[in-house]
Scaffold this active site. Structure first.
Site, PDB file in Angstrom:
ATOM      1  N   HIS A   1     -11.386  44.287  20.528  1.00 36.59           N
ATOM      2  CA  HIS A   1     -11.452  42.873  20.129  1.00 36.59           C
ATOM      3  C   HIS A   1     -12.149  42.065  21.221  1.00 36.59           C
ATOM      4  CE1 HIS A   1      -8.421  42.612  16.623  1.00 36.59           C
ATOM      5  NE2 HIS A   1      -9.002  43.796  16.653  1.00 36.59           N
TER       6      HIS A   1
ATOM      7  N   TYR B   1      -3.049  33.290  17.199  1.00 37.45           N
ATOM      8  CA  TYR B   1      -1.826  32.693  17.754  1.00 37.45           C
ATOM      9  C   TYR B   1      -1.774  31.261  17.210  1.00 37.45           C
ATOM     10  CZ  TYR B   1      -1.590  36.539  21.177  1.00 37.45           C
ATOM     11  OH  TYR B   1      -1.501  37.774  21.768  1.00 37.45           O
TER      12      TYR B   1
ATOM     13  N   PRO C   1       6.808  37.802  24.507  1.00 38.08           N
ATOM     14  CA  PRO C   1       5.657  38.575  24.025  1.00 38.08           C
ATOM     15  C   PRO C   1       4.351  37.780  23.851  1.00 38.08           C
ATOM     16  CG  PRO C   1       7.262  38.248  22.260  1.00 38.08           C
ATOM     17  CD  PRO C   1       7.891  37.744  23.519  1.00 38.08           C
TER      18      PRO C   1
ATOM     19  N   LYS D   1       1.746  40.804  27.297  1.00 37.97           N
ATOM     20  CA  LYS D   1       1.722  41.314  28.679  1.00 37.97           C
ATOM     21  C   LYS D   1       2.807  42.340  29.003  1.00 37.97           C
ATOM     22  CE  LYS D   1      -1.921  39.428  30.123  1.00 37.97           C
ATOM     23  NZ  LYS D   1      -2.737  40.189  29.194  1.00 37.97           N
TER      24      LYS D   1
ATOM     25  N   TYR E   1      -5.818  37.050  29.617  1.00 34.83           N
ATOM     26  CA  TYR E   1      -5.549  37.799  28.382  1.00 34.83           C
ATOM     27  C   TYR E   1      -6.152  39.214  28.451  1.00 34.83           C
ATOM     28  CZ  TYR E   1      -4.497  38.536  23.453  1.00 34.83           C
ATOM     29  OH  TYR E   1      -3.981  39.020  22.279  1.00 34.83           O
TER      30      TYR E   1
HETATM   31  P1  FAD Z   1      10.708  51.153  27.258  1.00 30.94           P
HETATM   32  O1  FAD Z   1       9.628  51.254  26.258  1.00 30.94           O
HETATM   33  O2  FAD Z   1      11.874  50.277  26.980  1.00 30.94           O
HETATM   34  O3  FAD Z   1      11.204  52.629  27.538  1.00 30.94           O
HETATM   35  C1  FAD Z   1      12.379  52.908  28.241  1.00 30.94           C
HETATM   36  C2  FAD Z   1      12.955  54.205  27.730  1.00 30.94           C
HETATM   37  O4  FAD Z   1      14.107  54.522  28.489  1.00 30.94           O
HETATM   38  C3  FAD Z   1      13.405  54.103  26.275  1.00 30.94           C
HETATM   39  O5  FAD Z   1      12.825  55.143  25.519  1.00 30.94           O
HETATM   40  C4  FAD Z   1      14.917  54.195  26.351  1.00 30.94           C
HETATM   41  O6  FAD Z   1      15.461  54.855  25.224  1.00 30.94           O
HETATM   42  C5  FAD Z   1      15.113  54.984  27.629  1.00 30.94           C
HETATM   43  N1  FAD Z   1      16.408  54.732  28.277  1.00 30.94           N
HETATM   44  C6  FAD Z   1      17.093  53.588  28.371  1.00 30.94           C
HETATM   45  N2  FAD Z   1      18.224  53.748  29.038  1.00 30.94           N
HETATM   46  C7  FAD Z   1      18.282  55.044  29.388  1.00 30.94           C
HETATM   47  C8  FAD Z   1      19.214  55.819  30.098  1.00 30.94           C
HETATM   48  N3  FAD Z   1      20.317  55.293  30.586  1.00 30.94           N
HETATM   49  N4  FAD Z   1      18.957  57.133  30.287  1.00 30.94           N
HETATM   50  C9  FAD Z   1      17.798  57.683  29.798  1.00 30.94           C
HETATM   51  N5  FAD Z   1      16.879  56.992  29.117  1.00 30.94           N
HETATM   52  C10 FAD Z   1      17.113  55.684  28.920  1.00 30.94           C
HETATM   53  N6  FAD Z   1       5.255  44.004  24.476  1.00 30.94           N
HETATM   54  C11 FAD Z   1       4.113  43.497  24.081  1.00 30.94           C
HETATM   55  O7  FAD Z   1       3.181  43.447  24.881  1.00 30.94           O
HETATM   56  N7  FAD Z   1       3.965  43.059  22.768  1.00 30.94           N
HETATM   57  C12 FAD Z   1       4.979  43.144  21.863  1.00 30.94           C
HETATM   58  O8  FAD Z   1       4.842  42.779  20.715  1.00 30.94           O
HETATM   59  C13 FAD Z   1       6.202  43.649  22.256  1.00 30.94           C
HETATM   60  N8  FAD Z   1       7.243  43.723  21.409  1.00 30.94           N
HETATM   61  C14 FAD Z   1       8.437  44.194  21.863  1.00 30.94           C
HETATM   62  C15 FAD Z   1       9.531  44.250  21.005  1.00 30.94           C
HETATM   63  C16 FAD Z   1      10.767  44.704  21.463  1.00 30.94           C
HETATM   64  C17 FAD Z   1      11.954  44.741  20.530  1.00 30.94           C
HETATM   65  C18 FAD Z   1      10.907  45.128  22.822  1.00 30.94           C
HETATM   66  C19 FAD Z   1      12.236  45.625  23.334  1.00 30.94           C
HETATM   67  C20 FAD Z   1       9.801  45.086  23.650  1.00 30.94           C
HETATM   68  C21 FAD Z   1       8.568  44.618  23.186  1.00 30.94           C
HETATM   69  N9  FAD Z   1       7.454  44.563  24.020  1.00 30.94           N
HETATM   70  C22 FAD Z   1       6.288  44.077  23.602  1.00 30.94           C
HETATM   71  C23 FAD Z   1       7.484  45.029  25.362  1.00 30.94           C
HETATM   72  C24 FAD Z   1       6.929  46.428  25.483  1.00 30.94           C
HETATM   73  O9  FAD Z   1       7.264  47.176  24.356  1.00 30.94           O
HETATM   74  C25 FAD Z   1       7.505  46.990  26.750  1.00 30.94           C
HETATM   75  O10 FAD Z   1       6.986  46.236  27.825  1.00 30.94           O
HETATM   76  C26 FAD Z   1       7.218  48.474  26.948  1.00 30.94           C
HETATM   77  O11 FAD Z   1       7.893  49.229  25.982  1.00 30.94           O
HETATM   78  C27 FAD Z   1       7.676  48.888  28.342  1.00 30.94           C
HETATM   79  O12 FAD Z   1       7.667  50.270  28.452  1.00 30.94           O
HETATM   80  P2  FAD Z   1       8.731  51.010  29.350  1.00 30.94           P
HETATM   81  O13 FAD Z   1       8.384  52.437  29.230  1.00 30.94           O
HETATM   82  O14 FAD Z   1       8.764  50.378  30.682  1.00 30.94           O
HETATM   83  O15 FAD Z   1      10.140  50.678  28.672  1.00 30.94           O
HETATM   84  C1  DHB Z   2       1.279  41.893  19.200  1.00 33.32           C
HETATM   85  C2  DHB Z   2       2.368  41.451  19.874  1.00 33.32           C
HETATM   86  C3  DHB Z   2       2.218  40.452  20.808  1.00 33.32           C
HETATM   87  O1  DHB Z   2       3.264  40.016  21.503  1.00 33.32           O
HETATM   88  C4  DHB Z   2       0.993  39.881  21.055  1.00 33.32           C
HETATM   89  O2  DHB Z   2       0.905  38.883  21.952  1.00 33.32           O
HETATM   90  C5  DHB Z   2      -0.089  40.341  20.379  1.00 33.32           C
HETATM   91  C6  DHB Z   2       0.060  41.361  19.444  1.00 33.32           C
HETATM   92  C7  DHB Z   2       1.449  42.960  18.185  1.00 33.32           C
HETATM   93  O3  DHB Z   2       2.556  43.452  18.010  1.00 33.32           O
HETATM   94  O4  DHB Z   2       0.453  43.319  17.557  1.00 33.32           O
END
Ligand code: FAD
Ligand code: DHB
Length: 394
Positions: free
Chosen positions: A76, A205, A297, A301, A389
């Site tokens: 994009h 947005y 979100p 980021k 961004y």
């Molecule tokens: P996570 O993806 O949370 O991975 C952590 C892992 O550790 C999980 O699989 C979990 O099951 C595991 N875990 C937890 N506790 C334990 C334990 N005690 N022992 C072993 N394993 C464990 N970011 C965006 O940029 N845009 C979005 O739209 C967006 N939507 C989101 C929606 C939701 C509901 C959430 C929660 C987050 C969202 N995020 C979004 C943020 C983004 O998904 C996270 O920043 C990203 O997943 C971070 O990755 P991570 O691997 O650090 O953590």
């Molecule tokens: C999406 C989520 C976001 O938080 C964002 O800023 C842009 C895209 C998505 O889920 O596609």
């Protein structure tokens, strides 16, 4: 303990952060074990982020998992902001001198990482219960966990806490050794996924008097939409019909008129939060990704901030194991936090500018309106959004 595994790096959490780090380290000959609490199917059923910065896509390629992303992901070059019914395009590529973002879902990249770990016989242990770090301030830290009723122990040099916001890693650091900064917003995002044609080629947005909305996508046949909702709302309050009506009411009329609707295949509500834990290291435990910081979100980021942590940790570990140079590990927290706070600032700013805040006083309301008006009228301000961004340099 009978069931003792030896490795160099013990990683808690098999989300994008943990998987990416284990894959990158493996390619440099550094052994790791990933302990994940949930099943693989569960991890892959979570619908989360969708927009990747160039730093992230470069890391995917470096990890040898960029092939499907480069084939199926969408580049994009711009992003849209609508202000009370008027659509404005921010030309990311032009304003940044050539940078773009990639639309490729977190679910897909997590699947790619799992497959890559399988292909290299990576040790990713699912349904590891009661994972606990021990002796983290010594040179011989270890992890314990239970699986299928049996107890296991993982001896390692370092522990990586990549277990998300609710994980065990951060909680195992004494409260007196960390400082937590937090801001909770008085609303959430209701998101749906639907097998419909995206309403627009680029993300929109949308700020409106009824609240914020976001039009995003996963592919040409899969759309992801969000609307700002009160914190008390539940998914049961929102039938598909109500969702589509509300989304349309928040978009410019011509966009709403061409919105293709259909049944939702996923629907969930996420609260919005800003959170940072300092420092990101305690002894030989290093926090990465959501375990250390959360952003609202708006601005996409979350996942991208996890990627920069992994980038710094990966390089620090390679320098340590290849050359005995611990300087990257020693400066990890400071280096990572500097970028984390910039992503915090940007996400807070985007959130503040585009959402309706309940009970906001009229002065703040006017400031918010003029902030957006200024932003849309100033090339300098649009350039600032664009460079944030697409992602600040690692
Ligand atoms: P996570 O993806 O949370 O991975 C952590 C892992 O550790 C999980 O699989 C979990 O099951 C595991 N875990 C937890 N506790 C334990 C334990 N005690 N022992 C072993 N394993 C464990 N970011 C965006 O940029 N845009 C979005 O739209 C967006 N939507 C989101 C929606 C939701 C509901 C959430 C929660 C987050 C969202 N995020 C979004 C943020 C983004 O998904 C996270 O920043 C990203 O997943 C971070 O990755 P991570 O691997 O650090 O953590
Ligand atoms: C999406 C989520 C976001 O938080 C964002 O800023 C842009 C895209 C998505 O889920 O596609």
């Amino acid at each position: 303990m009978a069931n003792t595994i030896k490795t160099q790096v013990g990683i808690i959490g098999g989300g994008p952060s943990g998987l990416m780090l284990s894959q990158l380290l493996d390619l440099k000959g550094i052994d790791s074990v990933v302990l994940e609490r949930k099943s693989r199917d569960y991890v892959l059923s979570r619908i989360r982020a969708g927009v990747l910065e160039q730093g992230f896509t470069d890391l995917m390629r470096e990890a040898g998992v960029g092939e499907r992303m480069d084939r199926e992901g969408e580049i994009h070059e711009g992003v849209c902001i609508s202000d009370n019914g008027v659509l404005h395009r921010i030309d990311l590529e032009k304003l940044t001198g050539g940078d773009t973002v990639m639309v490729y879902g977190q679910t897909e990249l997590t699947r790619d990482l799992y497959e890559a770990r399988d292909a290299r016989n990576g040790k990713v242990i699912h349904e590891a219960e009661d994972v606990q770090p021990h002796d983290i301030t010594t040179d011989a830290p270890y992890l314990t966990y239970t699986k299928d009723g049996e107890e296991y122990r993982v001896d390692c040099d370092f522990i990586i806490g990549a277990d998300g916001f609710h994980g065990v890693s951060r909680k195992s650091i004494p409260e007196s050794e960390i400082r937590e900064y937090e801001k909770v917003y008085p609303f959430g995002w209701l998101g749906i996924l639907s097998e419909t044609k995206p309403v627009h080629d680029e993300l929109i947005y949308a700020r409106s008097e009824r609240g914020f909305a976001l039009c995003s996508l996963r592919s040409r046949v899969l759309s992801r939409y969000y609307v700002q909702v009160p914190l008390e709302d539940t998914v049961e309050d929102w039938s598909d019909e109500r969702f589509w009506d509300e989304l349309k009411a928040r978009l410019p009329e011509d966009v709403a008129a061409r919105l293709e609707t259909g049944p939702s295949i996923e629907k969930s509500i996420a609260p919005l939060r800003s959170f940072v834990c300092e420092p990101m290291r305690y002894g030989n435990l290093f926090l990465a990704g959501d375990a250390a910081h959360i952003v609202p979100p708006t601005g996409a980021k979350g996942l991208n901030s996890a990627a920069s942590d992994i980038y710094y940790l990966y390089h620090a570990m390679v320098a340590y194991y290849a050359e005995g140079d611990a300087s990257g590990l020693d400066s990890y927290s400071e280096t990572a936090l500097r970028r984390v706070w910039k992503a915090q600032r940007f996400s807070w700013w985007m959130t503040s500018m585009l959402h309706q805040f309940p009970n906001e006083d009229p002065f703040d309301q006017r400031l918010q309106e003029i902030e957006l008006e200024y932003f849309l009228s100033s090339e300098a301000a649009r350039t600032s959004l664009a460079e944030n961004y697409v992602g600040l340099p690692f």
